[in-house]
Design a protein around this motif. Structure first.
Motif, PDB file in Angstrom:
ATOM      1  N   VAL A  37       0.869  -1.177   0.000  1.00  0.00           N
ATOM      2  CA  VAL A  37       0.000   0.000   0.000  1.00  0.00           C
ATOM      3  C   VAL A  37       0.905   1.227   0.000  1.00  0.00           C
ATOM      4  O   VAL A  37       1.743   1.404   0.889  1.00  0.00           O
ATOM      5  CB  VAL A  37      -0.922   0.017   1.236  1.00  0.00           C
ATOM      6  N   LEU A  38       0.742   2.077  -1.021  1.00  0.00           N
ATOM      7  CA  LEU A  38       1.581   3.268  -1.169  1.00  0.00           C
ATOM      8  C   LEU A  38       0.703   4.510  -1.124  1.00  0.00           C
ATOM      9  O   LEU A  38      -0.229   4.654  -1.913  1.00  0.00           O
ATOM     10  CB  LEU A  38       2.340   3.206  -2.496  1.00  0.00           C
ATOM     11  N   VAL A  39       1.016   5.398  -0.197  1.00  0.00           N
ATOM     12  CA  VAL A  39       0.258   6.638  -0.043  1.00  0.00           C
ATOM     13  C   VAL A  39       1.115   7.807  -0.524  1.00  0.00           C
ATOM     14  O   VAL A  39       2.243   7.992  -0.052  1.00  0.00           O
ATOM     15  CB  VAL A  39      -0.149   6.871   1.433  1.00  0.00           C
ATOM     16  N   GLY A  40       0.584   8.571  -1.470  1.00  0.00           N
ATOM     17  CA  GLY A  40       1.302   9.743  -1.969  1.00  0.00           C
ATOM     18  C   GLY A  40       2.360   9.397  -2.991  1.00  0.00           C
ATOM     19  O   GLY A  40       2.357   8.309  -3.579  1.00  0.00           O
ATOM     20  N   HIS A  41       3.298  10.342  -3.187  1.00  0.00           N
ATOM     21  CA  HIS A  41       4.286  10.193  -4.260  1.00  0.00           C
ATOM     22  C   HIS A  41       5.700  10.531  -3.789  1.00  0.00           C
ATOM     23  O   HIS A  41       6.475  11.139  -4.530  1.00  0.00           O
ATOM     24  CB  HIS A  41       3.892  11.093  -5.441  1.00  0.00           C
ATOM     25  N   ASP A  42       6.016  10.148  -2.563  1.00  0.00           N
ATOM     26  CA  ASP A  42       7.373  10.345  -2.058  1.00  0.00           C
ATOM     27  C   ASP A  42       8.361   9.593  -2.950  1.00  0.00           C
ATOM     28  O   ASP A  42       8.177   8.412  -3.256  1.00  0.00           O
ATOM     29  CB  ASP A  42       7.472   9.827  -0.615  1.00  0.00           C
ATOM     30  N   GLY A  43       9.426  10.291  -3.378  1.00  0.00           N
ATOM     31  CA  GLY A  43      10.366   9.703  -4.331  1.00  0.00           C
ATOM     32  C   GLY A  43      11.017   8.434  -3.831  1.00  0.00           C
ATOM     33  O   GLY A  43      11.104   7.431  -4.549  1.00  0.00           O
ATOM     34  N   GLY A  44      11.478   8.458  -2.572  1.00  0.00           N
ATOM     35  CA  GLY A  44      12.123   7.286  -1.998  1.00  0.00           C
ATOM     36  C   GLY A  44      11.173   6.102  -1.902  1.00  0.00           C
ATOM     37  O   GLY A  44      11.534   4.968  -2.221  1.00  0.00           O
ATOM     38  N   SER A  45       9.935   6.372  -1.473  1.00  0.00           N
ATOM     39  CA  SER A  45       8.935   5.311  -1.333  1.00  0.00           C
ATOM     40  C   SER A  45       8.566   4.728  -2.689  1.00  0.00           C
ATOM     41  O   SER A  45       8.402   3.515  -2.845  1.00  0.00           O
ATOM     42  CB  SER A  45       7.687   5.850  -0.632  1.00  0.00           C
ATOM     43  N   GLU A  46       8.435   5.608  -3.706  1.00  0.00           N
ATOM     44  CA  GLU A  46       8.103   5.146  -5.067  1.00  0.00           C
ATOM     45  C   GLU A  46       9.175   4.173  -5.568  1.00  0.00           C
ATOM     46  O   GLU A  46       8.859   3.097  -6.088  1.00  0.00           O
ATOM     47  CB  GLU A  46       8.017   6.346  -6.024  1.00  0.00           C
ATOM     48  N   THR A  47      10.438   4.547  -5.388  1.00  0.00           N
ATOM     49  CA  THR A  47      11.546   3.701  -5.843  1.00  0.00           C
ATOM     50  C   THR A  47      11.561   2.377  -5.096  1.00  0.00           C
ATOM     51  O   THR A  47      11.728   1.301  -5.695  1.00  0.00           O
ATOM     52  CB  THR A  47      12.887   4.426  -5.633  1.00  0.00           C
ATOM     53  N   TYR A  48      11.358   2.447  -3.789  1.00  0.00           N
ATOM     54  CA  TYR A  48      11.405   1.264  -2.946  1.00  0.00           C
ATOM     55  C   TYR A  48      10.309   0.274  -3.330  1.00  0.00           C
ATOM     56  O   TYR A  48      10.564  -0.931  -3.488  1.00  0.00           O
ATOM     57  CB  TYR A  48      11.273   1.693  -1.485  1.00  0.00           C
ATOM     58  N   VAL A  49       9.090   0.784  -3.499  1.00  0.00           N
ATOM     59  CA  VAL A  49       7.969  -0.092  -3.855  1.00  0.00           C
ATOM     60  C   VAL A  49       8.159  -0.673  -5.258  1.00  0.00           C
ATOM     61  O   VAL A  49       7.866  -1.843  -5.507  1.00  0.00           O
ATOM     62  CB  VAL A  49       6.627   0.667  -3.725  1.00  0.00           C
ATOM     63  N   LYS A  50       8.677   0.132  -6.180  1.00  0.00           N
ATOM     64  CA  LYS A  50       8.961  -0.363  -7.535  1.00  0.00           C
ATOM     65  C   LYS A  50       9.938  -1.536  -7.481  1.00  0.00           C
ATOM     66  O   LYS A  50       9.752  -2.561  -8.150  1.00  0.00           O
ATOM     67  CB  LYS A  50       9.542   0.770  -8.383  1.00  0.00           C
ATOM     68  N   ASN A  51      10.982  -1.401  -6.651  1.00  0.00           N
ATOM     69  CA  ASN A  51      11.966  -2.478  -6.522  1.00  0.00           C
ATOM     70  C   ASN A  51      11.364  -3.728  -5.876  1.00  0.00           C
ATOM     71  O   ASN A  51      11.768  -4.854  -6.194  1.00  0.00           O
ATOM     72  CB  ASN A  51      13.165  -1.989  -5.709  1.00  0.00           C
ATOM     73  N   LYS A  52      10.397  -3.530  -4.990  1.00  0.00           N
ATOM     74  CA  LYS A  52       9.720  -4.677  -4.369  1.00  0.00           C
ATOM     75  C   LYS A  52       8.905  -5.448  -5.405  1.00  0.00           C
ATOM     76  O   LYS A  52       8.883  -6.685  -5.396  1.00  0.00           O
ATOM     77  CB  LYS A  52       8.813  -4.199  -3.235  1.00  0.00           C
ATOM     78  N   VAL A  53       8.251  -4.719  -6.306  1.00  0.00           N
ATOM     79  CA  VAL A  53       7.465  -5.366  -7.361  1.00  0.00           C
ATOM     80  C   VAL A  53       8.383  -6.184  -8.268  1.00  0.00           C
ATOM     81  O   VAL A  53       8.076  -7.325  -8.643  1.00  0.00           O
ATOM     82  CB  VAL A  53       6.675  -4.309  -8.171  1.00  0.00           C
ATOM     83  N   ILE A  54       9.537  -5.596  -8.642  1.00  0.00           N
ATOM     84  CA  ILE A  54      10.511  -6.305  -9.482  1.00  0.00           C
ATOM     85  C   ILE A  54      11.027  -7.556  -8.766  1.00  0.00           C
ATOM     86  O   ILE A  54      11.163  -8.628  -9.368  1.00  0.00           O
ATOM     87  CB  ILE A  54      11.687  -5.370  -9.838  1.00  0.00           C
ATOM     88  N   ALA A  55      11.299  -7.424  -7.458  1.00  0.00           N
ATOM     89  CA  ALA A  55      11.789  -8.568  -6.677  1.00  0.00           C
ATOM     90  C   ALA A  55      10.749  -9.685  -6.636  1.00  0.00           C
ATOM     91  O   ALA A  55      11.095 -10.869  -6.711  1.00  0.00           O
ATOM     92  CB  ALA A  55      12.151  -8.123  -5.263  1.00  0.00           C
ATOM     93  N   CYS A  56       9.478  -9.315  -6.518  1.00  0.00           N
ATOM     94  CA  CYS A  56       8.406 -10.323  -6.518  1.00  0.00           C
ATOM     95  C   CYS A  56       8.415 -11.125  -7.804  1.00  0.00           C
ATOM     96  O   CYS A  56       8.264 -12.351  -7.796  1.00  0.00           O
ATOM     97  CB  CYS A  56       7.042  -9.646  -6.339  1.00  0.00           C
ATOM     98  N   GLU A  57       8.611 -10.434  -8.922  1.00  0.00           N
ATOM     99  CA  GLU A  57       8.655 -11.116 -10.223  1.00  0.00           C
ATOM    100  C   GLU A  57       9.809 -12.118 -10.263  1.00  0.00           C
ATOM    101  O   GLU A  57       9.653 -13.250 -10.728  1.00  0.00           O
ATOM    102  CB  GLU A  57       8.805 -10.083 -11.340  1.00  0.00           C
TER     103      GLU A  57
END
Length: 289
Positions: A37-57
């Motif tokens: 769950v991502l709230v807002g558009h914090d740059g660090g959080s966006e990058t972190y969550v993106k990397n989590k999605v890639i790791a899941c794949e």
């Protein structure tokens, strides 16, 4: 001096997880499912969550990303947490921190079913971790003890100094380094009110810096042959970079590294292991305790 390559270690572990997931699914088991769950558009959080999605794949997991704007109400977020708690297909989920100021972070953390709390922040997981019971361990400390083990770095009986006492890194890191099954070390926690941090660090065999101050640890604070783990990831303005910033650790790497037996770089050290540990926790959630 040997560089501890967190990126390569994390890739190896994710490949191991992927093989285990293949075996589980081949035997008719369920595909692990991580939601974020991502709230807002914090740059660090966006990058972190993106990397989590890639790791899941890479791990063969199913992943779901739920987005909210900064103006989401606390009640709406709590309702989302409740839905995920009750979704039998979701094995684990995270609510990415930090949250907007009008939302009580602790209230959100405590609303998460501790059996799906793969970030390891729920008080039940924190309490179980502190006495060595099965639980989800906060991802960054788990990543660090995994790195120490993978590099065969001796920790038992060593003096370990943890810089920082946050709930996310400092406190759980100190707990793990004390426990027999992880560090079995003698641990000192230093913070802003420690009388003589330099003296404490100079006596340490292992320094784990998680204080959030760029270049805080300097060469005169480190004894010859020490192991230095740098958790810091502060964004520092850098006009030479396309992004306009660079990631800076808590350790002044160029002057500290020559004195070390082992040291982690920033980036490429602890960071990749944090995401890797989240994958390990998710697999554990899917398998059950």
């Amino acid at each position: 001096m040997q560089l501890i390559d967190g990126k390569a270690t994390a890739e190896a572990i994710k490949a191991e997880i992927a093989e285990e997931v293949k075996s589980i699914m081949a035997a008719g088991g369920k595909q692990p499912h991580l939601a974020a769950v991502l709230v807002g558009h914090d740059g660090g959080s966006e990058t972190y969550v993106k990397n989590k999605v890639i790791a899941c794949e890479k791990c063969g997991f199913k992943s779901t990303l739920i987005r909210y704007e900064d103006d989401v109400t606390e009640d709406e977020l709590l309702a989302c947490v409740e839905r995920l708690n009750n979704d039998n297909d979701v094995d684990g989920f995270i609510v990415q921190l930090p949250l907007p100021r009008h939302i009580d972070e602790q209230k959100i953390i405590e609303a998460i079913d501790y059996r799906k709390d793969v970030d390891g922040f729920h008080p039940i997981n924190v309490g179980r971790m502190s006495i060595g019971l099965p639980c989800f361990i906060s991802a960054t400390p788990l990543g660090i003890v995994t790195l120490l083990k993978r590099y065969n770095i001796e920790t038992a009986g060593k003096k370990c100094v943890v810089l920082g006492r946050s709930n996310i890194v400092g406190k759980p890191m100190a707990q793990l380094m004390m426990q027999k099954q992880y560090g079995d070390a003698t641990v000192t926690v230093c913070h802003s009110h420690t009388a003589d941090i330099k003296k404490e660090c100079r006596e340490a065999d292992i320094i784990i810096a998680a204080i959030g101050k760029p270049d805080f640890v300097t060469a005169d604070m480190v004894k010859e042959g020490a192991v230095v783990i740098d958790v810091g990831t502060t964004r520092v303005p850098d006009a030479t970079r396309k992004s306009g910033f660079r990631l800076n650790g808590d350790v002044k790497f160029d002057e500290v590294a020559p004195k070390c037996s082992f040291i982690t770089p920033v980036p490429g050290g602890v960071g990749p292991m944090t995401i890797c540990s989240l994958m390990k926790n998710t697999l554990q959630a899917a398998k059950g305790w």
